[in-house]
Design an enzyme around this catalytic site. Structure first.
Site, PDB file in Angstrom:
ATOM      1  N   ASP A   7       0.866  -1.197   0.000  1.00 23.77           N
ATOM      2  CA  ASP A   7       0.000   0.000   0.000  1.00 23.77           C
ATOM      3  C   ASP A   7       0.898   1.241   0.000  1.00 23.77           C
ATOM      4  O   ASP A   7       2.099   1.146   0.292  1.00 23.77           O
ATOM      5  CB  ASP A   7      -0.915   0.014   1.232  1.00 23.77           C
ATOM      6  N   TYR A  39      -0.934   8.664  -2.523  1.00 27.47           N
ATOM      7  CA  TYR A  39      -0.960   8.434  -3.967  1.00 27.47           C
ATOM      8  C   TYR A  39      -2.154   9.140  -4.627  1.00 27.47           C
ATOM      9  O   TYR A  39      -2.088   9.558  -5.767  1.00 27.47           O
ATOM     10  CB  TYR A  39      -1.113   6.938  -4.264  1.00 27.47           C
ATOM     11  N   CYS A  70      -4.394  -1.639  -2.126  1.00 29.75           N
ATOM     12  CA  CYS A  70      -4.544  -0.206  -2.398  1.00 29.75           C
ATOM     13  C   CYS A  70      -5.361  -0.068  -3.681  1.00 29.75           C
ATOM     14  O   CYS A  70      -4.940  -0.552  -4.734  1.00 29.75           O
ATOM     15  CB  CYS A  70      -3.156   0.399  -2.566  1.00 29.75           C
ATOM     16  N   ASN A  71      -6.522   0.550  -3.554  1.00 27.77           N
ATOM     17  CA  ASN A  71      -7.392   0.711  -4.732  1.00 27.77           C
ATOM     18  C   ASN A  71      -6.743   1.610  -5.771  1.00 27.77           C
ATOM     19  O   ASN A  71      -6.868   1.387  -6.972  1.00 27.77           O
ATOM     20  CB  ASN A  71      -8.724   1.345  -4.310  1.00 27.77           C
ATOM     21  N   CYS A 180     -11.209   2.844  -0.526  1.00 21.58           N
ATOM     22  CA  CYS A 180      -9.799   3.162  -0.257  1.00 21.58           C
ATOM     23  C   CYS A 180      -9.462   2.418   1.016  1.00 21.58           C
ATOM     24  O   CYS A 180     -10.244   2.457   1.992  1.00 21.58           O
ATOM     25  CB  CYS A 180      -9.628   4.671  -0.054  1.00 21.58           C
ATOM     26  N   THR A 181      -8.325   1.737   1.038  1.00 19.24           N
ATOM     27  CA  THR A 181      -8.043   0.865   2.180  1.00 19.24           C
ATOM     28  C   THR A 181      -7.715   1.646   3.463  1.00 19.24           C
ATOM     29  O   THR A 181      -7.635   1.051   4.537  1.00 19.24           O
ATOM     30  CB  THR A 181      -6.913  -0.121   1.848  1.00 19.24           C
TER      31      THR A 181
HETATM   32  N1  DGL Z   1      -4.876   3.198   0.439  1.00 17.29           N
HETATM   33  C1  DGL Z   1      -4.972   3.646  -0.865  1.00 17.29           C
HETATM   34  C2  DGL Z   1      -6.227   3.218  -1.593  1.00 17.29           C
HETATM   35  O1  DGL Z   1      -6.775   2.203  -1.276  1.00 17.29           O
HETATM   36  C3  DGL Z   1      -4.380   4.951  -1.317  1.00 17.29           C
HETATM   37  C4  DGL Z   1      -4.372   6.133  -0.427  1.00 17.29           C
HETATM   38  C5  DGL Z   1      -3.451   7.222  -0.950  1.00 17.29           C
HETATM   39  O2  DGL Z   1      -2.249   7.016  -0.909  1.00 17.29           O
HETATM   40  O3  DGL Z   1      -3.955   8.260  -1.401  1.00 17.29           O
HETATM   41  O4  DGL Z   1      -6.662   3.847  -2.510  1.00 17.29           O
END
Ligand code: DGL
Length: 258
Positions: A7, A39, A70-71, A180-181
């Site tokens: 992630d 991200y 991580c989505n 989002c995780t």
């Molecule tokens: N945990 C991530 C997701 O599932 C990303 C969060 C991020 O870094 O913005 O999308």
């Protein structure tokens, strides 16, 4: 060999926790790209580069399967990763399909990062399953920052959610998808903000069910001790205190507070 969990930061812990429950005898390598989190507010090109570098590192340590927990990373890089590596790679996407299937006639709110919602992969998912146009998307990037900075005060989080949801008729929603995780840490805050009876769903259990199936099908199960080695952007973490604190918060989020 371990199972890799990746992630941008601490979000993947919400999926790892489910894996530790369902597959307690496996060993895990958890990689948080803490140098580059978040991200979700970066460009597609930047995120792709970060993910490919991180997974190269993980592959070099030796992993038998990878969960991209991580989505955002999944929507940007899953095809490139699958083309590059021969071990099984599982991604995550907002649970639009299960939400549409069980929702009935109420609306569905998909919460995720701005990048996930903008990406073609998500747009295609909605086009495929949301025939009745019941799905709305809402970006909540600040929840990622809150989680990374260990902000778990229910008052702060609920005020933030209320402000983001100010223009919405909350009673029209039957399901809220946590896409989002990082968001499951705040599950109970969502529960408090939405009317009781609103389903708050995420993809952790489905992903780990699938991981279990893949390991069984490919004869990859192993008798380890549920050991987790944590990496922070390529640097091995000597102490796991930070991550243990997040596992505790998650347990709490699933029980009494947020
Ligand atoms: N945990 C991530 C997701 O599932 C990303 C969060 C991020 O870094 O913005 O999308």
């Amino acid at each position: 060999m371990s199972i890799g969990f990746f992630d941008s930061g601490v979000g993947g812990i919400t999926v790892l926790a489910e894996a530790l429950k369902q597959l307690p005898k496996e060993n895990y390598l958890y990689y948080a790209d803490t140098d580059h989190v978040p991200y979700g507010t970066k460009s597609k090109e930047q995120v792709k580069k970060f993910v490919l570098e991180a997974v190269d590192f993980m592959a070099a340590q030796g992993i038998k399967a990878l969960v991209v927990a991580c989505n955002t990373a999944t929507s940007i890089a899953i095809n490139d990763l699958r083309a590059k590596y021969s071990f099984p790679i599982l991604g995550m996407e907002p649970a639009v399909k299960p939400a549409v299937e069980k929702n009935g006639d109420k609306r569905i709110l998909v919460t995720a990062t701005p990048l996930t919602l903008r990406e073609e992969k998500y747009q295609n998912l909605v086009t495929r399953f949301d025939k009745a146009h019941m799905v709305d998307g809402l970006a909540l990037p600040e929840l990622v920052e809150f989680a990374e900075n260990f902000v778990f005060d229910p008052g702060i989080i609920q005020a933030y959610l209320q402000q983001k949801l100010a223009g919405y008729d909350l009673s029209s929603y039957g399901t809220v998808v946590l896409g989002c995780t990082h968001f499951p840490f705040y599950k109970n805050c969502f529960r408090k903000v939405f009317p009781s009876g609103t389903d708050i769903i995420d993809g952790s259990t489905g992903t780990v069910n699938y991981l279990k199936k893949i390991l069984l099908d490919r004869n990859l199960c192993q008798d380890g001790q549920g050991k987790v080695i944590y990496y922070s952007s390529g640097r091995k973490q000597a102490a796991n205190i930070k991550y243990a604190k997040y596992l505790d918060i998650l347990q709490l989020a699933n029980s009494i507070g947020c």
